[in-house]
Design a protein around this motif. Structure first.
Motif, PDB file in Angstrom:
ATOM      1  N   UNK A   1       0.758  -1.257   0.046  1.00  0.00           N
ATOM      2  CA  UNK A   1      -0.072  -0.002  -0.023  1.00  0.00           C
ATOM      3  C   UNK A   1       0.872   1.146  -0.020  1.00  0.00           C
ATOM      4  N   UNK A   2       0.537   2.297  -0.652  1.00  0.00           N
ATOM      5  CA  UNK A   2       1.204   3.453  -0.793  1.00  0.00           C
ATOM      6  C   UNK A   2       0.359   4.649  -0.782  1.00  0.00           C
ATOM      7  N   UNK A   3       0.947   5.970  -0.240  1.00  0.00           N
ATOM      8  CA  UNK A   3       0.742   7.205  -0.317  1.00  0.00           C
ATOM      9  C   UNK A   3       0.790   7.428  -1.840  1.00  0.00           C
ATOM     10  N   UNK A   4      -0.037   8.181  -2.769  1.00  0.00           N
ATOM     11  CA  UNK A   4       0.415   8.570  -4.057  1.00  0.00           C
ATOM     12  C   UNK A   4       0.656  10.151  -4.090  1.00  0.00           C
ATOM     13  N   UNK A  66       5.499  11.709 -10.345  1.00  0.00           N
ATOM     14  CA  UNK A  66       4.690  10.721  -9.225  1.00  0.00           C
ATOM     15  C   UNK A  66       5.315   9.885  -8.335  1.00  0.00           C
ATOM     16  N   UNK A  67       4.998  10.330  -7.027  1.00  0.00           N
ATOM     17  CA  UNK A  67       5.488   9.058  -6.167  1.00  0.00           C
ATOM     18  C   UNK A  67       4.626   8.410  -5.363  1.00  0.00           C
ATOM     19  N   UNK A  68       5.171   7.182  -4.947  1.00  0.00           N
ATOM     20  CA  UNK A  68       4.441   6.248  -3.924  1.00  0.00           C
ATOM     21  C   UNK A  68       5.317   6.189  -2.827  1.00  0.00           C
ATOM     22  N   UNK A  69       4.661   6.810  -1.801  1.00  0.00           N
ATOM     23  CA  UNK A  69       5.352   7.215  -0.609  1.00  0.00           C
ATOM     24  C   UNK A  69       6.247   8.162  -0.785  1.00  0.00           C
ATOM     25  N   UNK A  75       9.446   7.190 -13.881  1.00  0.00           N
ATOM     26  CA  UNK A  75       9.956   6.744 -15.170  1.00  0.00           C
ATOM     27  C   UNK A  75       9.933   4.996 -14.909  1.00  0.00           C
ATOM     28  N   UNK A  76       9.559   4.469 -13.495  1.00  0.00           N
ATOM     29  CA  UNK A  76       9.634   3.028 -13.494  1.00  0.00           C
ATOM     30  C   UNK A  76       8.658   2.272 -14.463  1.00  0.00           C
ATOM     31  N   UNK A  77       8.835   1.308 -14.934  1.00  0.00           N
ATOM     32  CA  UNK A  77       8.225   0.213 -15.671  1.00  0.00           C
ATOM     33  C   UNK A  77       6.934  -0.131 -14.786  1.00  0.00           C
ATOM     34  N   UNK A  78       5.835  -0.601 -15.366  1.00  0.00           N
ATOM     35  CA  UNK A  78       4.696  -1.052 -14.475  1.00  0.00           C
ATOM     36  C   UNK A  78       5.124  -2.225 -13.350  1.00  0.00           C
TER      37      UNK A  78
END
Length: 361
Positions: A1-4, A66-69, A75-78
């Motif tokens: 789980x992450x804050x977006x 865009x940040x996860x936490x 630029x990361x792949x899915x």
């Protein structure tokens, strides 16, 4: 789980965008809470799928990040984002059984066999597919295949977020209600960050804790279903949320006086001088009909009886005006409209003008 975190995020499909009109997704700067259930709601072409694809990594934004936490994943792949995504149309392996399809994402991540069996059994029960667990997917109907797609997203407990892109399009109406209820139960149980794209206000309002309403590439309001209904931040939100939508009428406002054509209404707030296009928004549910002479004169054009209530279609000072009449209530002869000043919203150039109610602290 992450804050977006969406940090000054914007996207254009043109190689060299020159102005705001060239952007399919206009700038968004917002934080979505860890474990929240969000719906992206709006008509086709408003930018909601573009935003979802940026979050999933299928698109790299033209601007912003865009940040996860605290991790920048722009630029990361899915596959590097640790997300699950369920698409509008079924994505299943026809040569595998239903159970094998559900187990596949877990087996790929080397989850223990007994844990796989447990999660698959839960998914089969939730999706009402237990009786077809050993059938090949190719022999199933389109809505059954879409249930498998949903299940493959939901069997993973370790994801940063689960993304749904109009996942119930091919599901029959009764099953839609059941699956929305199940999604809510799973959200409460596991606390996943969930983002659900839809053009259906019922799906959005029943699924999400917060609804992100999009219009022409812009986020025009983020709020609870109650906030969207009571105080739409933009006239589009008023039109789009509700059935029928909010009445929006051209008007003039001076202090605490609202003028509709030749008619004047006293407001519960005093407004500053408003420039540009001024409109009043009134929900049909907050309009009462009374005999002629007791309120604003209206001309009724037709009455639609839909069982639980009647929708009264009318004209007020030449402008379209709807009212909702409770079941069993008759339309008064020569009706007029009574409006609670506390339920009136004033808009300047389509955006809500927020002022403090008179007598407030």
């Amino acid at each position: 789980m992450a804050q977006i975190t969406l940090d000054k995020l914007a996207h254009s499909y043109l190689p060299n965008p020159k102005g705001e009109a060239d952007f399919a997704l206009k700038e968004i700067d917002h934080v979505w809470e860890d474990g929240g259930a969000y719906a992206l709601l709006g008509p086709s072409g408003c930018g909601k799928t573009t935003l979802l694809n940026i979050i999933s990594g299928l698109l790299v934004p033209s601007r912003g990040s865009i940040l996860f936490d605290q991790d920048d994943i722009t630029h990361l792949a899915p596959e590097q984002r640790n997300i699950a995504q369920v698409f509008q149309f079924p994505v299943v392996y026809d040569t595998m059984t239903v159970a094998e399809n559900l187990a596949f994402p877990l087996a790929n991540r080397h989850v223990a066999k007994d844990e796989i069996a447990k999660r698959v059994a839960e998914a089969l029960e939730m999706l009402d597919l237990a009786g077809k667990a050993n059938r090949k997917a190719q022999n199933l109907t389109a809505d059954e295949k879409q249930k498998i797609s949903l299940g493959r997203g939901l069997v993973r407990y370790d994801v940063n977020a689960i993304l749904f892109d109009e996942p119930l399009t091919v599901i029959d109406p009764h099953m839609k209600w059941q699956l929305r209820t199940k999604l809510k139960e799973l959200h409460r149980r596991f606390g996943h960050t969930m983002i659900y794209v839809t053009h259906d206000q019922t799906e959005a309002l029943t699924f999400a804790d917060k609804v992100v309403v999009m219009y022409e590439g812009e986020v025009v309001q983020i709020g609870t279903p109650e906030e969207l209904f009571d105080q739409p931040a933009h006239t589009f939100v008023g039109y789009f949320i509700g059935s029928p939508g909010m009445n929006v009428l051209s008007c003039q406002v001076a202090g605490n006086k609202l003028r509709l054509g030749a008619r004047e209404v006293e407001l519960g707030c005093s407004y500053p001088q408003l420039d540009g296009r001024t409109e009043v928004g009134i929900r049909p549910e907050f309009v009462r009909l009374a005999p002629a002479g007791q309120g604003l004169p209206i001309t009724i054009t037709r009455v639609e009886d839909i069982g639980r209530f009647k929708i009264v279609r009318a004209l007020l000072e030449g402008q379209r005006f709807d009212a909702v009449l409770p079941e069993g209530r008759e339309v008064p002869e020569g009706a007029s409209a009574l409006v609670d000043p506390a339920r009136i919203n004033i808009y300047q150039d389509s955006h809500l003008v927020r002022v403090q109610a008179q007598g407030g602290n």
